[in-house]
Scaffold this motif. Structure first.
Motif, short mmCIF file in Angstrom:
data_model
loop_
_atom_site.label_atom_id
_atom_site.label_comp_id
_atom_site.label_asym_id
_atom_site.label_seq_id
_atom_site.Cartn_x
_atom_site.Cartn_y
_atom_site.Cartn_z
N GLU A 17 -10.28 38.36 -12.48
CA GLU A 17 -9.96 39.75 -12.85
C GLU A 17 -11.12 40.70 -12.51
O GLU A 17 -10.92 41.86 -12.18
CB GLU A 17 -9.49 39.88 -14.30
N ARG A 18 -12.35 40.16 -12.52
CA ARG A 18 -13.50 40.99 -12.11
C ARG A 18 -13.42 41.29 -10.62
O ARG A 18 -13.67 42.40 -10.17
CB ARG A 18 -14.81 40.25 -12.36
N LEU A 19 -13.07 40.24 -9.87
CA LEU A 19 -12.99 40.38 -8.43
C LEU A 19 -11.93 41.43 -8.07
O LEU A 19 -12.17 42.32 -7.23
CB LEU A 19 -12.62 39.01 -7.83
N SER A 20 -10.78 41.37 -8.75
CA SER A 20 -9.71 42.34 -8.47
C SER A 20 -10.18 43.75 -8.81
O SER A 20 -9.91 44.70 -8.08
CB SER A 20 -8.46 42.04 -9.30
N LEU A 21 -10.89 43.88 -9.93
CA LEU A 21 -11.38 45.20 -10.32
C LEU A 21 -12.34 45.75 -9.26
O LEU A 21 -12.23 46.91 -8.86
CB LEU A 21 -12.09 45.12 -11.69
N LEU A 22 -13.25 44.89 -8.78
CA LEU A 22 -14.21 45.36 -7.77
C LEU A 22 -13.49 45.76 -6.48
O LEU A 22 -13.87 46.75 -5.85
CB LEU A 22 -15.27 44.29 -7.50
N ARG A 23 -12.46 45.02 -6.11
CA ARG A 23 -11.67 45.40 -4.92
C ARG A 23 -11.07 46.78 -5.12
O ARG A 23 -11.13 47.64 -4.24
CB ARG A 23 -10.53 44.41 -4.71
N ALA A 24 -10.49 46.99 -6.31
CA ALA A 24 -9.83 48.26 -6.60
C ALA A 24 -10.87 49.40 -6.59
O ALA A 24 -10.60 50.50 -6.08
CB ALA A 24 -9.14 48.20 -7.95
#
Ligand code: ATP
Ligand code: MG
Length: 445
Positions: A17-24
């Protein structure tokens, strides 16, 4: 010239979920027309495969404007620090994130906080403390995961080395002296040769004296909060840095033994009383100053601008502890109520220090005796008398200082198991009124 090294897998070490947030956020950065990077400790810890929950981001462009964009998009709380061109976000799920603007720093004089101007990411990385903390990972979609490492941070991580980025680094900011030791001890790294020389040189001047009390306190307590404060303190001693707490701080073999015993004492406490949380760094500071005179300890407390509560703890670390320790570990019997009275003014931190001192004395039998006393004491702290002042009044006792004495005696008797019920307490009070021989005078009716 940009020194980029591609390492797409690095960010995959983050939870999904951190990775997705950073992508966003990277996409949002493109929308806002800025470059966005993950920087500092979190990148270092990703490279080291160590967990780190701080997300530090930096923006080439207007960091505060970008933070506002993120706050709007995610309904996050926002605190803005204009002077430092930074913002802190609090996401609805509890995640905290710092967003800064890439900057250049200039120091009007050594040891004071710098003034900041916006600059490129390379310049931003160049003003950081050590090469291992000066690696960035870009988050914009086109370059997502690209590592930017212009100063050899990854090389130094592999070589397990702490290295400053420029010769005047410790002079500009002497807190880096303590930070160097913090990372060296935490990771088991070594200070690079020139870095040690620069550190020793900076420490031999009066630069550290110029640091404000709160800044020095912050560094010392962070160092003592590390997993192994014993080694950190030994390193401070070796580098002759303890004199900055006080030049006459007494760092004897005995003090070293007490400091060394603190982790064992803390571990015992945590096992025995997990609900009572201890201010761990303060216990180390108490141990470290346990043989210094009251005057030295008071001056150290002022120098570190300790809070009232911390100051109370640290000043209790001296002779009172020794006196109580003697009473509690001597062969003669001590009643539980006497233990209670001896320890009533002690904070939990002071109790841990008692254990550390006894651990350092290496006398197992007495240590066990002390632990039993402390366990009983902590249990007895919850004991209450059934009667209160108004009950004494209802029993006909004239209000006055004797109330306190009688209630204390009642509590002592309860703690010692001599009385257990309210009826016992009433009988106890009646007896005392009678014994006083002036029962009539003490009665209101
Ligand atoms: P920790 O794991 O202890 O939090 P950290 O490296 O994340 O270590 P922080 O104090 O959180 O340290 O700071 C974040 C980053 O900011 C550092 O990695 C470093 O790049 C930079 N930084 C912090 N303090 C200084 C300083 N005094 N001088 C230069 N750069 C600093
Ligand atoms: Mg950090």
């Amino acid at each position: 010239m940009k020194h980029r090294m591609t390492q797409y897998d690095l960010l995959r070490r983050l939870p999904q979920e951190r990775l997705s947030l950073l992508r966003a956020l990277g996409n949002l950065a493109d929308e806002g027309g800025v470059s966005l990077y993950l920087v500092g400790g979190v990148v270092r810890d990703l490279l080291l495969k160590r967990e780190n929950w701080d997300l530090d981001l930096t923006v080439e462009g207007d960091g505060i404007a970008f933070a506002r964009l993120v706050a709007d998009r995610y309904g996050a709380g926002l605190a803005v620090f204009e002077r430092f061109a930074t913002a802190r976000l609090a996401f609805p799920d509890g995640l905290k994130m710092d967003i800064a603007t890439t900057r250049r720093e200039s120091y009007a004089q050594p040891a004071v906080l710098p003034t900041v101007q916006s600059a490129s990411i390379e310049e931003d990385l160049s003003r950081r403390d050590f090469t291992i903390n000066a690696v960035a990972v870009q988050l914009n979609p086109g370059q997502f995961g690209c590592v930017l490492d212009p100063y050899g941070g990854q090389r130094d991580l592999r070589a397990r080395t702490i290295r400053v980025l420029y010769a005047g680094s410790f002079q500009d900011d002497p807190t880096r002296i303590f930070r160097a030791i913090r990372f060296e001890q935490r990771f088991g790294f070594r200070l690079e040769r020139t870095t040690v020389r620069l550190l020793v040189q900076a420490a031999s001047t009066n630069l550290i004296q110029q640091l404000s009390g709160p800044r020095l306190q912050n560094e010392i307590l962070l160092l003592f909060a590390e997993h192994d404060p014993v080694r950190a303190i030994a390193r401070l001693g070796q580098l002759k840095l303890l004199r900055f707490l006080h030049r006459r701080l007494c760092y004897t073999k005995n003090v070293k033994r007490v400091v060394t015993a603190v982790p064992e004492a803390l571990a015992w406490w945590a096992r025995r009383f997990p609900a009572f949380v201890i201010d761990r760094p303060i216990v180390s500071l108490m141990a470290l100053s346990s043989e210094s005179s009251a005057v030295v300890v008071a001056a150290m407390i002022r120098r570190l601008a300790l809070s009232r509560e911390q100051a109370k703890n640290v000043s209790a670390g001296g002779s009172l502890v020794d006196h109580v320790l003697k009473r509690l570990t001597n062969k003669g019997t001590v009643r539980p109520s006497q233990v209670y009275r001896l320890l009533a003014d002690f904070s939990d931190e002071a109790l841990v220090l008692l254990v550390a001192k006894q651990v350092s004395a290496q006398h197992g039998v007495r240590l066990n005796l002390l632990k039993r006393h402390l366990a009983a004491y902590v249990k007895n702290k919850a004991v209450k008398t059934a009667l209160a002042g108004r009950d004494l009044q209802a029993m006909g006792l004239k209000p006055g200082p004797q109330y306190k004495t009688i209630l204390e005696k009642l509590l002592d008797a309860r703690i010692d198991g001599m009385i257990t019920t309210e009826a016992d307490e009433r009988a106890f009070v009646q007896k005392r009124i009678g014994l006083a021989g002036c029962g009539k005078a003490m009665l209101t009716r």
